[in-house]
Design a protein around this motif. Structure first.
Motif, mmCIF file in Angstrom:
data_model
loop_
_atom_site.group_PDB
_atom_site.id
_atom_site.type_symbol
_atom_site.label_atom_id
_atom_site.label_comp_id
_atom_site.label_asym_id
_atom_site.label_seq_id
_atom_site.Cartn_x
_atom_site.Cartn_y
_atom_site.Cartn_z
ATOM 1 N N VAL A 205 0.872 -1.180 0.000
ATOM 2 C CA VAL A 205 0.000 0.000 0.000
ATOM 3 C C VAL A 205 0.903 1.222 0.000
ATOM 4 O O VAL A 205 1.638 1.463 0.961
ATOM 5 N N THR A 206 0.867 1.982 -1.072
ATOM 6 C CA THR A 206 1.733 3.140 -1.188
ATOM 7 C C THR A 206 0.904 4.377 -1.520
ATOM 8 O O THR A 206 -0.158 4.289 -2.132
ATOM 9 N N GLY A 207 1.398 5.524 -1.096
ATOM 10 C CA GLY A 207 0.674 6.749 -1.365
ATOM 11 C C GLY A 207 1.432 7.957 -0.888
ATOM 12 O O GLY A 207 2.643 7.901 -0.606
ATOM 13 N N ARG A 208 0.693 9.047 -0.757
ATOM 14 C CA ARG A 208 1.317 10.312 -0.379
ATOM 15 C C ARG A 208 0.388 11.111 0.515
ATOM 16 O O ARG A 208 -0.829 11.122 0.330
ATOM 17 N N VAL A 209 0.980 11.760 1.506
ATOM 18 C CA VAL A 209 0.259 12.662 2.403
ATOM 19 C C VAL A 209 0.651 14.097 2.056
ATOM 20 O O VAL A 209 1.836 14.394 1.863
ATOM 21 N N THR A 210 -0.351 14.964 1.987
ATOM 22 C CA THR A 210 -0.100 16.393 1.837
ATOM 23 C C THR A 210 -0.843 17.127 2.942
ATOM 24 O O THR A 210 -2.054 16.926 3.120
ATOM 25 N N ILE A 211 -0.132 17.925 3.702
ATOM 26 C CA ILE A 211 -0.742 18.727 4.760
ATOM 27 C C ILE A 211 -0.802 20.168 4.278
ATOM 28 O O ILE A 211 0.226 20.761 3.943
ATOM 29 N N GLU A 212 -2.022 20.692 4.219
ATOM 30 C CA GLU A 212 -2.245 22.039 3.702
ATOM 31 C C GLU A 212 -2.515 23.003 4.859
ATOM 32 O O GLU A 212 -3.215 22.661 5.807
ATOM 33 N N ARG A 213 -1.959 24.186 4.733
ATOM 34 C CA ARG A 213 -2.161 25.232 5.733
ATOM 35 C C ARG A 213 -2.483 26.538 4.995
ATOM 36 O O ARG A 213 -1.737 26.951 4.105
ATOM 37 N N ASP A 214 -3.615 27.135 5.348
ATOM 38 C CA ASP A 214 -4.055 28.371 4.693
ATOM 39 C C ASP A 214 -4.148 28.196 3.178
ATOM 40 O O ASP A 214 -3.792 29.098 2.396
ATOM 41 N N GLY A 215 -4.629 26.999 2.761
ATOM 42 C CA GLY A 215 -4.866 26.762 1.347
ATOM 43 C C GLY A 215 -3.661 26.369 0.526
ATOM 44 O O GLY A 215 -3.780 26.159 -0.694
ATOM 45 N N ALA A 216 -2.488 26.237 1.139
ATOM 46 C CA ALA A 216 -1.275 25.880 0.399
ATOM 47 C C ALA A 216 -0.605 24.672 1.052
ATOM 48 O O ALA A 216 -0.738 24.442 2.253
ATOM 49 N N ALA A 217 0.104 23.886 0.250
ATOM 50 C CA ALA A 217 0.813 22.720 0.778
ATOM 51 C C ALA A 217 1.922 23.175 1.711
ATOM 52 O O ALA A 217 2.776 23.986 1.340
ATOM 53 N N ARG A 276 -5.244 20.903 6.989
ATOM 54 C CA ARG A 276 -6.011 19.895 6.241
ATOM 55 C C ARG A 276 -5.063 18.766 5.850
ATOM 56 O O ARG A 276 -4.053 19.006 5.183
ATOM 57 N N ILE A 277 -5.380 17.553 6.277
ATOM 58 C CA ILE A 277 -4.545 16.383 5.983
ATOM 59 C C ILE A 277 -5.191 15.602 4.848
ATOM 60 O O ILE A 277 -6.280 15.051 5.000
ATOM 61 N N ALA A 278 -4.516 15.570 3.705
ATOM 62 C CA ALA A 278 -5.012 14.861 2.529
ATOM 63 C C ALA A 278 -4.181 13.602 2.313
ATOM 64 O O ALA A 278 -2.951 13.684 2.191
ATOM 65 N N ILE A 279 -4.834 12.460 2.279
ATOM 66 C CA ILE A 279 -4.160 11.170 2.104
ATOM 67 C C ILE A 279 -4.579 10.575 0.771
ATOM 68 O O ILE A 279 -5.770 10.349 0.523
ATOM 69 N N ASP A 280 -3.605 10.339 -0.090
ATOM 70 C CA ASP A 280 -3.841 9.765 -1.411
ATOM 71 C C ASP A 280 -3.218 8.371 -1.446
ATOM 72 O O ASP A 280 -2.000 8.230 -1.507
ATOM 73 N N VAL A 281 -4.066 7.351 -1.350
ATOM 74 C CA VAL A 281 -3.586 5.963 -1.403
ATOM 75 C C VAL A 281 -3.486 5.599 -2.886
ATOM 76 O O VAL A 281 -4.402 5.019 -3.472
ATOM 77 N N LYS A 282 -2.375 5.965 -3.488
ATOM 78 C CA LYS A 282 -2.225 5.856 -4.934
ATOM 79 C C LYS A 282 -2.315 4.417 -5.424
ATOM 80 O O LYS A 282 -2.834 4.147 -6.520
ATOM 81 N N SER A 283 -1.835 3.479 -4.633
ATOM 82 C CA SER A 283 -1.847 2.079 -5.055
ATOM 83 C C SER A 283 -3.254 1.522 -5.190
ATOM 84 O O SER A 283 -3.472 0.523 -5.886
ATOM 85 N N HIS A 284 -4.241 2.151 -4.540
ATOM 86 C CA HIS A 284 -5.606 1.625 -4.527
ATOM 87 C C HIS A 284 -6.644 2.609 -5.056
ATOM 88 O O HIS A 284 -7.841 2.326 -4.994
ATOM 89 N N GLY A 285 -6.205 3.753 -5.552
ATOM 90 C CA GLY A 285 -7.144 4.692 -6.142
ATOM 91 C C GLY A 285 -8.095 5.340 -5.164
ATOM 92 O O GLY A 285 -9.228 5.685 -5.520
ATOM 93 N N VAL A 286 -7.633 5.521 -3.912
ATOM 94 C CA VAL A 286 -8.477 6.089 -2.858
ATOM 95 C C VAL A 286 -7.819 7.351 -2.314
ATOM 96 O O VAL A 286 -6.619 7.350 -2.022
ATOM 97 N N ALA A 287 -8.599 8.408 -2.165
ATOM 98 C CA ALA A 287 -8.099 9.640 -1.570
ATOM 99 C C ALA A 287 -9.142 10.199 -0.614
ATOM 100 O O ALA A 287 -10.338 10.135 -0.894
ATOM 101 N N PHE A 288 -8.686 10.720 0.509
ATOM 102 C CA PHE A 288 -9.602 11.344 1.463
ATOM 103 C C PHE A 288 -8.846 12.402 2.248
ATOM 104 O O PHE A 288 -7.623 12.369 2.356
#
Length: 301
Positions: A205-217, A276-288
């Motif tokens: 299971v591989t993916g990427r986390v992006t934490i956004e603050r004030d609308g920017a990464a 805002r914590i955005a998690i993109d599970v790229k291996s499974h096509g799931v993002a939340f």
């Protein structure tokens, strides 16, 4: 990923089930189900995806909804309506990175990892909902990981339903201040994705986390949380957990978090109120994604 997938949601106040991951802009077909019907079908199907599908669609009048219909409200997989009939818990320190990249000896005695209790199933937050944490955390950490889903039958025997993905947000700073504070550390909201993958626990299971603050990464990093990335073997962990009668109560649904990769905290980043914590599970096509909110404590009455 070609793993069969389903989800539950309420639509116009009634519970429904759908199949497959949503496609952008595409309509969705929903099938009405009673509370607990899908969980009972998991037990009866014995791992057969076809039998499970038939149990909740045969004879049911389906409804087609447009993409993004605001009346479709996703639910945690198999979550019972009755409060307290589902538990959310997980294992700590399971990733190979925390064991020098090693795997547990295949021929040695099993020493179980540490375990924690997060709360009841209805404490779970869905994508887009706020994740509440105490007003003054020491240092928060996001933890994208696999969550296994089990349904206990009438005799208390656990039946594996499938897996989804979650964010086990917690106060790692409090834990590091004193490991005995870990039960407090885990009293932060947890997000789960609503999609239930019907295959065996995933190896990669591989993916990427992006934490956004004030609308920017503000921070971004990759993660790997499949079973191949864990020091402990998943069957050993699960077998040990279900040796305890407290998690084998008849009809109980268990969400079991398997453990996370290193994350933003380990690179010196500190999550703040409103991030805002955005998690993109790229291996499974799931993002939340979910927004962190500090909540001031109320005074006992």
């Amino acid at each position: 990923m070609s793993v069969p997938t389903l989800f539950e949601a309420t639509y116009r106040g009634a519970r429904h089930v759908g199949f497959g991951l949503p496609e952008p802009g595409a309509p969705q077909t929903l099938h009405p189900v009673a509370d607990g019907q899908l969980a009972a079908a998991v037990v009866a199907a014995g791992g057969s995806e076809a039998a499970l599908r038939a149990a909740v669609t045969d004879g049911a009048e389906s409804v087609t909804v447009t993409a993004g219909d605001p009346e479709v409200r996703p639910l945690p997989p198999l979550l019972p309506t009755a409060s307290g009939h589902a538990l959310l818990s997980g294992f700590m320190g399971t990733h190979k990175k925390k064991w020098g990249g090693l795997s547990a000896p295949a021929d040695g005695d099993f020493t179980p990892p540490k375990w924690f209790f997060k709360g009841f199933g209805d404490w779970v937050r869905m994508p887009g909902e706020a994740l509440h944490v105490p007003a003054e955390p020491v240092a928060l950490i996001e933890e994208p990981e696999v969550a296994l889903v089990y349904v206990n039958d009438a005799e208390g025997r656990p039946h594996y339903a499938g897996y989804t993905f979650g964010n086990d947000l917690c106060d790692i700073g409090l834990h590091r201040r004193d490991p005995g504070y870990n039960p407090y550390c885990k009293l932060c909201d947890t997000a789960l994705a609503p999609w239930l993958f019907l295959g065996e626990p995933p190896r990669s299971v591989t993916g990427r986390v992006t934490i956004e603050r004030d609308g920017a990464a503000a921070w971004s990093g990759s993660f790997d949380c499949g079973s191949d990335a864990l020091y402990f073997r998943v069957p050993d962990m699960v077998e040990h957990l279900f040796s305890f009668p407290a998690v084998r109560r008849p009809g109980l649904v268990n969400y079991v978090l398997l453990g996370a990769d290193e994350a933003s905290f380990h690179e010196g980043f500190r999550i703040a109120d409103g991030d805002r914590i955005a998690i993109d599970v790229k291996s499974h096509g799931v993002a939340f994604a979910n927004t962190v909110r500090h909540v001031s404590p109320g005074r006992p009455a």
